[in-house]
Design an enzyme around this catalytic site. Structure first.
Site, PDB file in Angstrom:
ATOM      1  CB  ALA A 123      -0.945  -0.001   1.198  1.00 33.63           C
TER       2      ALA A 123
ATOM      3  NE  ARG B 158       2.284   5.260 -12.052  1.00 35.74           N
ATOM      4  CZ  ARG B 158       2.379   4.303 -11.137  1.00 35.74           C
ATOM      5  NH1 ARG B 158       3.569   3.772 -10.848  1.00 35.74           N
ATOM      6  NH2 ARG B 158       1.308   3.859 -10.522  1.00 35.74           N
TER       7      ARG B 158
ATOM      8  CB  SER C  51       7.712  -2.930  -3.653  1.00 33.82           C
ATOM      9  OG  SER C  51       7.473  -1.562  -3.417  1.00 33.82           O
TER      10      SER C  51
ATOM     11  CB  CYS D 269       0.661 -13.619  -0.908  1.00 35.77           C
ATOM     12  SG  CYS D 269      -0.512 -12.398  -0.291  1.00 35.77           S
TER      13      CYS D 269
ATOM     14  CE1 TYR E 112     -18.327 -28.363 -22.292  1.00 34.17           C
ATOM     15  CE2 TYR E 112     -19.077 -27.857 -24.526  1.00 34.17           C
ATOM     16  CZ  TYR E 112     -18.715 -28.795 -23.566  1.00 34.17           C
ATOM     17  OH  TYR E 112     -18.723 -30.123 -23.852  1.00 34.17           O
TER      18      TYR E 112
ATOM     19  CD1 TRP F 236     -25.905 -27.886 -18.016  1.00 38.18           C
ATOM     20  CD2 TRP F 236     -26.102 -25.905 -16.974  1.00 38.18           C
ATOM     21  NE1 TRP F 236     -27.037 -27.282 -18.495  1.00 38.18           N
ATOM     22  CE2 TRP F 236     -27.195 -26.070 -17.863  1.00 38.18           C
ATOM     23  CE3 TRP F 236     -26.019 -24.741 -16.217  1.00 38.18           C
ATOM     24  CZ2 TRP F 236     -28.184 -25.111 -18.012  1.00 38.18           C
ATOM     25  CZ3 TRP F 236     -27.017 -23.780 -16.359  1.00 38.18           C
ATOM     26  CH2 TRP F 236     -28.075 -23.963 -17.248  1.00 38.18           C
TER      27      TRP F 236
END
Length: 460
Positions: free
Chosen positions: A14, A24, A43, A47, A432, A440
């Protein structure tokens, strides 16, 4: 024209996204940017740490999106190993301490971004600070764990907690050849799922050789005479360990902000408006794991520590700091994970979330396959869906399965964000072909079944 100064507290997703976006949009002749980071890195992908520990990612540097040198080359005054210890809101300044030397100094700001992240929950137990006990939140934490694993005397590991971090670290340790026991105080792993779906994860983990101990509260981390971990104790048993990983979860790191009088919510995170501005403070913004976010499904505030949100927060903050206008409307609570070849996904509300929000709902669970049943490699998956009674509004989806299961949750995340009903979902024009899906799709099979159940409840 005077130059404004932006001060950023926190050098990860963040904070540095906000700094980079602001840079920028405004050059050094208009906006000076000073960023403080108490660690060694900026940075990076927290995870990805379990996959680095487990050997799927080759090295630490692969997790770094932008180095300190790259940020500095773009005109950001980045100060590593420097911890902000005080925010003086009235005086518009922050006090910072050099971690290595202890030297302290004040830095004034015109605009401030608080991006202090979250901290791993460390239980207040005897031995919790022993050598060999690790929380995993930063690259420094990951390196410390790898160092311990490389010199551990045995190959027994205990993971405390069975949320996302817990199951991912269990996989990492299995990949490194450890005997892994997961001690979990819940009835099933993955409390982000309903217990019936968590039970599927439980069975799969045990099938992979991971020992699951549920409904167990850790009471002590036992140590050797030289202060190293040797076991984890619960009320009923003792589990030998050469290394212990804490995967209990995280809390917003907001002690600094609270001491400055900034508002926090019921989950301990900072409260912001849609522009990510701290409520009641015109020139202070906050984002990432230290804030609470608005849940678009329940209409309530919640805390979700995810890099996806943090980066979006940073983009919004950077635009607003630079004089533009951007908003972050909220989340639906989408997350995916895996343990070995099992994929785990959820979005929206669990049953207990829906009850807490005062919603009346129906649930359905379907078994399907990732591909056409006749196509080689088709694997089973389970989809659970919650829909609001009578209206049919989609409330949540959980998916557990093998290859091709996890990312199917994105369809449900879009449907939740759009406020779709389960009946409307059945008409979605999804791609599909036999190698990718049955005729489905499993998510649409669940939507059809939920539609029938909702219509049935509407006739009661």
């Amino acid at each position: 024209m005077s130059i404004e100064r932006l001060v950023v507290i926190g050098g990860d997703a963040a904070g540095m996204s906000a700094a980079s976006r602001a840079r920028r949009l405004k050059g050094p002749e208009e906006l000076e940017i000073v960023a403080f980071e108490r660690g060694h890195f900026t940075s990076y992908s927290a995870c990805g740490i379990p996959y680095w520990v487990g050997g799927d990612v080759a090295g630490r540097d692969d997790l770094v999106a932008r180095t300190p040198e790259e940020h500095r080359a773009r005109g950001i005054d980045l100060r590593l190993r420097t911890e902000v210890t005080e925010i003086d809101v009235a005086g518009r300044r922050v006090r910072a301490r050099a971690v290595d030397s202890g030297a302290q100094s004040w830095t004034s700001y015109d605009k401030l971004v608080v991006a202090t992240g979250a901290r791993p929950i460390r239980p207040d137990l005897p031995g919790a600070d022993a050598a060999g006990v690790h929380g995993v939140q930063t690259l420094d934490d990951g390196q410390a764990l790898i160092d311990t694993l490389s010199r551990a005397r045995g190959r027994r590991a205990v993971v405390v907690g069975a949320g996302y971090i817990g199951v991912e670290m269990a996989e990492a340790l299995i990949n490194r050849g450890y005997e892994v026991t997961v001690v979990n105080r819940g009835s099933e792993p993955m409390s982000t799922l309903d217990p019936d779906m968590g039970r599927l994860v439980h069975r799969a983990m045990e099938g992979m050789g991971i020992s699951m101990v549920n409904d167990a509260e850790v009471t002590e981390v036992c140590t050797t005479r030289d202060g190293r971990v040797r076991a984890v104790r619960t009320a009923d048993a003792e589990y030998p360990a050469d290394v212990v990983v804490l995967g209990i979860g995280v809390r917003p790191e907001t002690a600094l902000a609270q001491a400055a009088g900034l508002p926090v919510g019921g989950h301990g995170g900072l409260l912001t408006d849609l522009a990510m501005r701290v409520r009641g403070h015109e020139e202070i913004w906050a984002g990432g794991d230290c804030v609470e976010v608005f849940d678009l499904v329940s209409g309530q505030e919640r805390h979700i520590a995810l890099g996806t949100h943090a980066n979006k927060h940073g983009q919004v903050i950077g635009a607003n700091v630079a004089g533009g206008y951007a908003t972050f409307p909220g989340v639906v609570g989408t997350a995916v994970s895996k343990v070995c070849d099992l994929e785990i996904a959820r979005t929206g509300l669990r049953e207990k979330d829906a009850h807490r929000a005062g919603l009346r709902f129906e649930t359905v669970t379907v078994e399907s396959t990732s591909r056409a049943g006749y196509y080689p490699g088709a694997s089973p998956m389970t989809v659970k869906m919650l829909a609001e009674r009578r209206t049919g509004r989609l409330l949540g989806v959980q998916i557990v399965g093998r290859e091709g299961a996890g990312k199917r949750v994105d369809v449900a995340a879009v449907a939740l964000t759009a406020g779709m009903t389960v009946e409307r979902m059945t008409s979605l024009d999804l791609g599909y072909a036999p190698p990718f899906s049955p005729v489905w799709d499993p998510v649409l099979v669940a939507a059809r079944k939920a539609t029938a159940k909702v219509h049935g409840s509407g006739r009661e």
